[in-house]
Design a protein around this motif. Structure first.
Motif, PDB file in Angstrom:
ATOM      1  N   TYR A  49     -73.178 -49.722 -74.802  1.00  0.00           N
ATOM      2  CA  TYR A  49     -71.979 -49.085 -74.251  1.00  0.00           C
ATOM      3  C   TYR A  49     -72.063 -47.575 -74.366  1.00  0.00           C
ATOM      4  CZ  TYR A  49     -68.636 -52.763 -73.057  1.00  0.00           C
ATOM      5  OH  TYR A  49     -67.972 -53.781 -72.415  1.00  0.00           O
ATOM      6  N   LEU A  50     -71.193 -46.945 -73.587  1.00  0.00           N
ATOM      7  CA  LEU A  50     -71.032 -45.504 -73.602  1.00  0.00           C
ATOM      8  C   LEU A  50     -69.577 -45.201 -73.301  1.00  0.00           C
ATOM      9  CD1 LEU A  50     -72.789 -42.822 -73.700  1.00  0.00           C
ATOM     10  CD2 LEU A  50     -72.805 -42.939 -71.201  1.00  0.00           C
ATOM     11  N   ALA A  67     -73.664 -40.147 -81.142  1.00  0.00           N
ATOM     12  CA  ALA A  67     -73.062 -41.017 -82.147  1.00  0.00           C
ATOM     13  C   ALA A  67     -73.157 -42.478 -81.725  1.00  0.00           C
ATOM     14  CB  ALA A  67     -71.604 -40.640 -82.373  1.00  0.00           C
ATOM     15  N   PRO A  68     -73.437 -43.401 -82.650  1.00  0.00           N
ATOM     16  CA  PRO A  68     -73.468 -44.825 -82.308  1.00  0.00           C
ATOM     17  C   PRO A  68     -72.127 -45.300 -81.760  1.00  0.00           C
ATOM     18  CG  PRO A  68     -74.452 -44.441 -84.469  1.00  0.00           C
ATOM     19  CD  PRO A  68     -73.799 -43.152 -84.059  1.00  0.00           C
ATOM     20  N   ALA A 110     -82.130 -38.757 -77.321  1.00  0.00           N
ATOM     21  CA  ALA A 110     -81.935 -37.889 -78.480  1.00  0.00           C
ATOM     22  C   ALA A 110     -82.892 -36.703 -78.442  1.00  0.00           C
ATOM     23  CB  ALA A 110     -82.115 -38.691 -79.766  1.00  0.00           C
ATOM     24  N   ALA A 111     -84.123 -36.934 -77.984  1.00  0.00           N
ATOM     25  CA  ALA A 111     -85.082 -35.837 -77.895  1.00  0.00           C
ATOM     26  C   ALA A 111     -84.660 -34.819 -76.838  1.00  0.00           C
ATOM     27  CB  ALA A 111     -86.474 -36.389 -77.572  1.00  0.00           C
ATOM     28  N   ALA A 112     -83.978 -35.285 -75.792  1.00  0.00           N
ATOM     29  CA  ALA A 112     -83.584 -34.398 -74.698  1.00  0.00           C
ATOM     30  C   ALA A 112     -82.340 -33.590 -75.016  1.00  0.00           C
ATOM     31  CB  ALA A 112     -83.366 -35.208 -73.426  1.00  0.00           C
ATOM     32  N   GLN A 157     -74.864 -44.968 -75.980  1.00  0.00           N
ATOM     33  CA  GLN A 157     -74.723 -44.703 -77.403  1.00  0.00           C
ATOM     34  C   GLN A 157     -75.583 -45.717 -78.148  1.00  0.00           C
ATOM     35  OE1 GLN A 157     -70.104 -44.067 -76.723  1.00  0.00           O
ATOM     36  NE2 GLN A 157     -70.621 -43.598 -78.852  1.00  0.00           N
ATOM     37  N   PRO A 158     -76.183 -45.317 -79.250  1.00  0.00           N
ATOM     38  CA  PRO A 158     -77.062 -46.242 -79.961  1.00  0.00           C
ATOM     39  C   PRO A 158     -76.337 -47.515 -80.384  1.00  0.00           C
ATOM     40  CG  PRO A 158     -77.360 -44.006 -80.765  1.00  0.00           C
ATOM     41  CD  PRO A 158     -76.161 -43.980 -79.867  1.00  0.00           C
TER      42      PRO A 158
END
Length: 282
Positions: free
Chosen positions: A191-192, A263-264, A256-258, A218-219
């Motif tokens: 989800y996001l 946040a999860p 995350a690198a970009a 999201q993680p």
């Protein structure tokens, strides 16, 4: 086209769909400052354009292009319009020197693939996922043909957007019946939240470089029962039918690198963001 980036926002193509309306609500309520400076596209509005036709001149400068325009259901021919809309956006961006162009793909390109879904693979199991993967490939081919003249483009494999997906739609319509698998658990999905999406779009528009394909989630994976409880919805169990998918999860390491860590996802956080973006419970 150049501009003071502090005073410009992105061009939002397809701003009248479900995700577009959620983002517009966040912008209008002051929760997404960059969105207040956005140029919102539709067949009417800030930038009126039938994307099957040649694009008119932009009324003012923009910073980045977000392509929400797409087709989610229908025949294979209808779904093929996802590619046509993506290429229309790229031609506009090339004409006016815009970028980056962020095009909405979908986690549906992973089909029933073992999770977490990673950007270097795809195995769509339904026509919608197949159409989005075809769109990604057409974008890559278009960019490759134009070489240095091509706008920077990134296809975003979207997770479920809280407030805009089927579960939140079902909650808005009345009591929900939820699958329960043999282990006693509900479906779990990537989800996001819409506010998290808006902030991610800001960061992606400002990124120095972007890969051609990127998961946007999201993680983690959130149980649908947790979401229903967090929303205060009425719901009941049923046995999961054969072929039901217990879990989808997207690998977010490249994201995350970009743009940095996201946040999860949590059920209360998703429900709160959905409500901020205009979603209401039945």
């Amino acid at each position: 086209m150049t501009a003071d980036t502090a005073q410009t926002g992105p061009l939002i193509l397809g701003g009248t769909g479900r995700i577009g309306r959620a983002l517009r609500r966040l912008a209008d309520d002051g929760h997404w400052p960059m969105g207040r400076a956005a140029l919102w596209h539709g067949r009417r509005g800030d930038y009126a354009w039938d994307m099957r036709e040649a694009p008119p001149a932009l009324p003012r400068p923009v910073r980045g292009v977000v392509v929400l325009a797409g087709v989610t259901e229908g025949s294979p021919d209808a779904l093929a319009a996802n590619t046509d809309l993506a290429l229309a956006a790229l031609r506009l961006a090339a004409r006016d020197g815009l970028g980056p162009v962020l095009l909405m793909s979908s986690a549906a390109v992973y089909g029933r693939e073992a999770d977490p879904g990673r950007e270097d693979s795809a195995a769509p199991a339904a026509p919608y996922g197949e159409a989005k993967l075809a769109m990604e490939r057409a974008v890559a081919a278009h960019v490759g043909r134009r070489g240095e003249q091509a706008p920077a483009a990134c296809c975003l494999r979207l997770a479920n957007i809280a407030g805009c997906d089927q579960l939140f739609g079902a909650m808005s319509a009345g009591p929900v019946t939820l699958d329960r698998f043999e282990d006693g658990r509900a479906p779990r999905r990537a989800y996001l939240g819409p506010l998290t999406l808006a902030r991610a779009l800001d960061a992606l528009c400002a990124a120095d470089t972007l890969p051609p394909v990127l998961n946007l989630a999201q993680p983690g994976a959130v149980g649908m029962d947790e979401i229903l409880d967090a929303a205060g919805a009425r719901w009941a169990w049923r046995a999961a039918p054969p072929g039901a998918l217990p879990r989808t999860r997207l690998d977010t390491s490249r994201l995350a690198a970009a743009i940095g860590a996201v946040a999860p996802a949590t059920a209360p956080g998703l429900v709160a963001e959905a409500r901020m973006a205009g979603w209401t419970l039945a």
